[in-house]
Design a protein around this motif. Structure first.
Motif, PDB file in Angstrom:
ATOM      1  N   ALA A  52       9.071 -38.975  23.719  1.00 55.71           N
ATOM      2  CA  ALA A  52       7.643 -39.320  23.734  1.00 55.71           C
ATOM      3  C   ALA A  52       7.090 -39.563  22.337  1.00 55.71           C
ATOM      4  O   ALA A  52       6.255 -40.452  22.138  1.00 55.71           O
ATOM      5  CB  ALA A  52       6.847 -38.216  24.427  1.00 55.71           C
ATOM      6  N   VAL A  53       7.553 -38.783  21.353  1.00 54.47           N
ATOM      7  CA  VAL A  53       6.958 -38.873  20.013  1.00 54.47           C
ATOM      8  C   VAL A  53       7.802 -39.682  19.040  1.00 54.47           C
ATOM      9  O   VAL A  53       7.324 -40.012  17.950  1.00 54.47           O
ATOM     10  CB  VAL A  53       6.724 -37.461  19.430  1.00 54.47           C
ATOM     11  CG1 VAL A  53       5.812 -36.659  20.345  1.00 54.47           C
ATOM     12  CG2 VAL A  53       8.038 -36.724  19.208  1.00 54.47           C
ATOM     13  N   ARG A  55      10.058 -42.903  17.567  1.00 57.75           N
ATOM     14  CA  ARG A  55      10.175 -44.354  17.575  1.00 57.75           C
ATOM     15  C   ARG A  55      11.453 -44.706  16.839  1.00 57.75           C
ATOM     16  O   ARG A  55      11.583 -44.451  15.648  1.00 57.75           O
ATOM     17  CB  ARG A  55       8.955 -45.017  16.886  1.00 57.75           C
ATOM     18  CG  ARG A  55       7.640 -44.745  17.591  1.00 57.75           C
ATOM     19  CD  ARG A  55       7.624 -45.365  18.986  1.00 57.75           C
ATOM     20  NE  ARG A  55       6.360 -45.133  19.688  1.00 57.75           N
ATOM     21  CZ  ARG A  55       6.114 -44.102  20.477  1.00 57.75           C
ATOM     22  NH1 ARG A  55       7.070 -43.177  20.647  1.00 57.75           N
ATOM     23  NH2 ARG A  55       4.961 -43.958  21.083  1.00 57.75           N
ATOM     24  N   ARG A  59      15.009 -47.627  21.575  1.00 60.14           N
ATOM     25  CA  ARG A  59      14.205 -46.740  22.418  1.00 60.14           C
ATOM     26  C   ARG A  59      13.944 -47.375  23.785  1.00 60.14           C
ATOM     27  O   ARG A  59      13.966 -46.692  24.815  1.00 60.14           O
ATOM     28  CB  ARG A  59      12.879 -46.420  21.731  1.00 60.14           C
ATOM     29  CG  ARG A  59      11.995 -45.429  22.502  1.00 60.14           C
ATOM     30  CD  ARG A  59      10.739 -45.077  21.687  1.00 60.14           C
ATOM     31  NE  ARG A  59       9.947 -44.075  22.382  1.00 60.14           N
ATOM     32  CZ  ARG A  59       9.007 -44.351  23.279  1.00 60.14           C
ATOM     33  NH1 ARG A  59       8.768 -45.635  23.601  1.00 60.14           N
ATOM     34  NH2 ARG A  59       8.316 -43.396  23.861  1.00 60.14           N
ATOM     35  N   ARG A 120       8.189 -36.981  29.501  1.00 58.93           N
ATOM     36  CA  ARG A 120       7.936 -38.075  28.553  1.00 58.93           C
ATOM     37  C   ARG A 120       6.663 -38.828  28.892  1.00 58.93           C
ATOM     38  O   ARG A 120       5.836 -39.119  28.021  1.00 58.93           O
ATOM     39  CB  ARG A 120       9.137 -39.021  28.575  1.00 58.93           C
ATOM     40  CG  ARG A 120       9.238 -39.989  27.410  1.00 58.93           C
ATOM     41  CD  ARG A 120       8.463 -41.266  27.576  1.00 58.93           C
ATOM     42  NE  ARG A 120       8.694 -41.931  28.831  1.00 58.93           N
ATOM     43  CZ  ARG A 120       8.006 -43.006  29.235  1.00 58.93           C
ATOM     44  NH1 ARG A 120       7.025 -43.493  28.488  1.00 58.93           N
ATOM     45  NH2 ARG A 120       8.251 -43.552  30.419  1.00 58.93           N
ATOM     46  N   GLN A 121       6.462 -39.100  30.165  1.00 59.77           N
ATOM     47  CA  GLN A 121       5.277 -39.827  30.602  1.00 59.77           C
ATOM     48  C   GLN A 121       3.997 -39.045  30.312  1.00 59.77           C
ATOM     49  O   GLN A 121       3.035 -39.593  29.763  1.00 59.77           O
ATOM     50  CB  GLN A 121       5.379 -40.109  32.098  1.00 59.77           C
ATOM     51  CG  GLN A 121       4.194 -40.861  32.670  1.00 59.77           C
ATOM     52  CD  GLN A 121       4.328 -41.087  34.171  1.00 59.77           C
ATOM     53  OE1 GLN A 121       5.396 -40.897  34.739  1.00 59.77           O
ATOM     54  NE2 GLN A 121       3.259 -41.476  34.804  1.00 59.77           N
ATOM     55  N   GLU A 124       3.589 -38.651  26.338  1.00 64.68           N
ATOM     56  CA  GLU A 124       3.285 -39.914  25.658  1.00 64.68           C
ATOM     57  C   GLU A 124       1.854 -40.347  25.947  1.00 64.68           C
ATOM     58  O   GLU A 124       1.156 -40.848  25.058  1.00 64.68           O
ATOM     59  CB  GLU A 124       4.272 -40.989  26.099  1.00 64.68           C
ATOM     60  CG  GLU A 124       4.155 -42.274  25.281  1.00 64.68           C
ATOM     61  CD  GLU A 124       5.335 -43.201  25.491  1.00 64.68           C
ATOM     62  OE1 GLU A 124       5.118 -44.423  25.469  1.00 64.68           O
ATOM     63  OE2 GLU A 124       6.465 -42.704  25.667  1.00 64.68           O
ATOM     64  N   SER A 125       1.398 -40.143  27.186  1.00 65.47           N
ATOM     65  CA  SER A 125       0.018 -40.457  27.515  1.00 65.47           C
ATOM     66  C   SER A 125      -0.952 -39.573  26.725  1.00 65.47           C
ATOM     67  O   SER A 125      -1.959 -40.052  26.197  1.00 65.47           O
ATOM     68  CB  SER A 125      -0.202 -40.268  29.021  1.00 65.47           C
ATOM     69  OG  SER A 125      -1.560 -40.509  29.361  1.00 65.47           O
ATOM     70  N   MET A 127      -0.279 -38.134  23.895  1.00 65.48           N
ATOM     71  CA  MET A 127      -0.165 -38.513  22.485  1.00 65.48           C
ATOM     72  C   MET A 127      -1.004 -39.746  22.180  1.00 65.48           C
ATOM     73  O   MET A 127      -1.647 -39.833  21.119  1.00 65.48           O
ATOM     74  CB  MET A 127       1.304 -38.773  22.138  1.00 65.48           C
ATOM     75  CG  MET A 127       1.551 -39.115  20.677  1.00 65.48           C
ATOM     76  SD  MET A 127       1.245 -37.740  19.555  1.00 65.48           S
ATOM     77  CE  MET A 127       2.689 -36.741  19.863  1.00 65.48           C
ATOM     78  N   ASN A 128      -1.042 -40.694  23.089  1.00 66.85           N
ATOM     79  CA  ASN A 128      -1.872 -41.885  22.892  1.00 66.85           C
ATOM     80  C   ASN A 128      -3.355 -41.522  22.832  1.00 66.85           C
ATOM     81  O   ASN A 128      -4.137 -42.165  22.121  1.00 66.85           O
ATOM     82  CB  ASN A 128      -1.632 -42.881  24.023  1.00 66.85           C
ATOM     83  CG  ASN A 128      -0.252 -43.499  23.962  1.00 66.85           C
ATOM     84  OD1 ASN A 128       0.358 -43.566  22.901  1.00 66.85           O
ATOM     85  ND2 ASN A 128       0.263 -43.945  25.104  1.00 66.85           N
ATOM     86  N   ARG A 141       4.838 -35.043  14.258  1.00 61.14           N
ATOM     87  CA  ARG A 141       5.042 -35.558  15.612  1.00 61.14           C
ATOM     88  C   ARG A 141       5.506 -34.464  16.575  1.00 61.14           C
ATOM     89  O   ARG A 141       4.978 -34.317  17.673  1.00 61.14           O
ATOM     90  CB  ARG A 141       6.046 -36.715  15.585  1.00 61.14           C
ATOM     91  CG  ARG A 141       5.471 -38.009  15.029  1.00 61.14           C
ATOM     92  CD  ARG A 141       6.424 -39.173  15.215  1.00 61.14           C
ATOM     93  NE  ARG A 141       5.825 -40.424  14.786  1.00 61.14           N
ATOM     94  CZ  ARG A 141       5.066 -41.195  15.556  1.00 61.14           C
ATOM     95  NH1 ARG A 141       4.818 -40.838  16.800  1.00 61.14           N
ATOM     96  NH2 ARG A 141       4.559 -42.324  15.094  1.00 61.14           N
ATOM     97  N   ALA A 145       3.624 -32.731  19.676  1.00 59.80           N
ATOM     98  CA  ALA A 145       4.194 -32.689  21.016  1.00 59.80           C
ATOM     99  C   ALA A 145       4.114 -31.286  21.600  1.00 59.80           C
ATOM    100  O   ALA A 145       3.795 -31.106  22.784  1.00 59.80           O
ATOM    101  CB  ALA A 145       5.643 -33.169  20.979  1.00 59.80           C
TER     102      ALA A 145
END
Length: 237
Positions: A52-53, A55, A59, A120-121, A124-125, A127-128, A141, A145
């Motif tokens: 999720a965090v 890059r 990926r 992860r979903q 990541e949401s 985190m956005n 990061r 998380a």
């Protein structure tokens, strides 16, 4: 119809009389699936948070593979684990094929992609939505998380419940690696399949009622957690 009614009555009688054979199967099912879910949740939290965090090159390919693994057939997972644990396999010297340990491993392999993808979903949401604010406060990061994982603990609890529900309802993989040995590796799903083929409908129905009750309880808990979180969000809005 009378046969069906009689089978239901006998199944309920088995449950109420605490039939030792039935409840030993139930206990093993809960033990194996519970341990598999805990292990999958621990591994999936770490993997899901990292994906999720992070890059990194490739990926997108990792996400494609992860999403593809969500549809892994249980019998294929069982076959792969069987080959790994068989005498000719790399893990054969461990001698754990046709044991509850092998069943736990198969269920972890089966459930881990689900846990990882959902974690992860969720992260990541989150985190956005909040990642920039956390980074402005100096959080890295992975630290972000961890903070978001705690903030999303209710959603992650529903992931854990979903993982347990998937594990306890699985039949193909545990049948292959466990062997469905009476008193050793026979769980609810494999016992239901066997007893139905043998014509022992009361035991099969009794186990089916317990399994349905477990799945229903899990869904009630997930719904209750979601409603509680929604009320909590509204209170702080």
């Amino acid at each position: 119809m009378n046969t069906f009614a009689d089978s239901i009555a006998q199944a309920i009688a088995l449950l109420l009389s605490f039939d030792p054979r039935l409840w030993s199967i139930v206990a093993l099912s809960l033990q194996v699936s519970g341990l598999a879910s805990i292990l999958a949740m621990a591994l999936g939290l770490g993997l899901g948070a990292w994906i999720a965090v992070s890059r990194f090159p490739g990926r997108h390919a990792v996400l494609v593979l992860l999403n593809t693994s969500l549809a892994l057939p249980a019998v294929v997972v069982g076959l792969v684990v069987y080959l790994l644990l068989s005498r000719a396999g790399p893990l054969g010297p461990l001698g754990i094929l046709f044991t509850p340990t092998a069943m736990v491993i198969a269920q972890v392999v089966l459930v881990l992609p689900i846990v990882t993808a959902l974690v992860r979903q969720h992260l990541e949401s989150a985190m956005n939505d909040h990642g920039e604010q956390l980074r402005s406060l100096g959080a890295g990061r992975m630290a972000s998380a961890l903070i978001l994982a705690w903030d999303e603990r209710t959603a992650l609890a529903t992931v854990a419940l979903a993982a347990f529900g998937r594990a306890i309802a699985e039949v193909g993989a545990v049948m292959i690696v466990g062997g469905n040995i009476d008193g050793v590796t026979r769980v609810m799903t494999t016992a239901i399949a066997l007893e139905t083929s043998k014509g022992d409908l009361p035991l099969a129905l009794g186990l089916g009622l317990v399994l349905l009750t477990v799945v229903l309880a899990l869904n009630v808990l997930m719904a209750a957690l979601r409603q509680w979180r929604e009320r909590l969000d509204e209170a702080y809005a």
